[in-house]
Design an enzyme around this catalytic site. Sequence first.
Site, PDB file in Angstrom:
ATOM      1  CG  HIS A   1      -0.474   0.229   2.641  1.00  0.00           C
ATOM      2  ND1 HIS A   1       0.063  -0.783   3.568  1.00  0.00           N
ATOM      3  CD2 HIS A   1       0.051   1.504   3.286  1.00  0.00           C
ATOM      4  CE1 HIS A   1       0.343  -0.158   4.453  1.00  0.00           C
ATOM      5  NE2 HIS A   1       0.463   1.013   4.265  1.00  0.00           N
TER       6      HIS A   1
ATOM      7  CG  ASP B   1      -0.094  -4.018   2.697  1.00  0.00           C
ATOM      8  OD1 ASP B   1       0.555  -3.818   1.579  1.00  0.00           O
ATOM      9  OD2 ASP B   1      -0.301  -3.407   3.668  1.00  0.00           O
TER      10      ASP B   1
ATOM     11  CB  SER C   1       3.096   1.658   6.428  1.00  0.00           C
ATOM     12  OG  SER C   1       1.979   1.922   7.234  1.00  0.00           O
TER      13      SER C   1
END
Length: 352
Positions: free
Chosen positions: A103, A133, A207
């Site tokens: 993402h 992911d 992230s």
Amino acid sequence: MEYIAKPVLLGLLVAAILVLAFPQFRPQTDDDVTDLMTLSQSNLGTDWIGPVSYARAVSRAAPSVVNIYTLQAARSRSDASNRISLGSGVIMQSDGLLLTNHHVIEGAVKILVLLYDGREVPATVVGTDPEIDLAVLKIEADNLSPIALGEPSQARIGDIVLAIGNPSGIGQSVTQGIISAKGRNGLRLNIFENFIQTDAAINSGSSGGALIDAYGNLLGINTATLNNVGSTGISFAIPADAAAKVLTDITQYGHVVRGWLGISAHFGLASNEQGITKIFGVTSVEPGGPTAKAGLIPGDIIFKIDGFPVTDPHASINQITNVTPGQPVKLSIIRQDTVIEFTVIAGNRPLH
């Protein structure tokens, strides 16, 4: 003199009796102080091995964590402006292979990586795995510092962990916490979930960064934080061993290789002579798929996979996807009150 000597002698006698009866009244010598220090230190417990500072762990891992800046394409004609988004990544190999979250780079038309030493280099996408992911990136640069891999399977709930990333684009930062849980799933964040849960803060921009142990070894790739009201201190990381497999598969095969049986099933409970059993009820079978070739049909009830009882959907799915395509999988099923054993040759999970 007689009047003075008698009280003095009496006082010395009382003092001697007090010292003998109450040793704490004795003056402390250097040896006594040493004994007290030893006693105080022993109260810490003989199994205490935790460091007072985690600076060494951070200095070992920090050069392997990078900041990622992406230029996102315009969303629509009405919103023609390009957008810049932030994230983090981890150098996995000295040849410039990085891991980050899918993402973080999804929809990017340009990716720029800022290294720990201040160098800026462009990155290309080697491959992605949206189902877990993760994404593999490649940069061309010298003197890179790949991170040391830890052992997430050996990590324990309560272990100290450190999260390194680029929160809100302010620059590399470190947060500290513990492992709160392992094997978290059912969050509906990804198709395949087996998260390490931590209370170390993983903020926007972090992230794709590193979750390390107290020695600077990689335990996971920081991925998400629950932002619900009342959910402070709940963050998740993808275990490092699962991330390393994604990197290996993508670089070797171009995609992630996972086992596949070719069935759809619903999870439920069934009663038998031993009590209540967890099962998968087969709802459909992929024509020409592995289970169809083995002879399974809709309505079959699976209660064991490779001899292990069905426990929960995510554990069983992971059990199947971890099988190398071409390897046998033994299924114990119930069909019309009869137990039948099937051997299914796992196929390669189709790309989505």
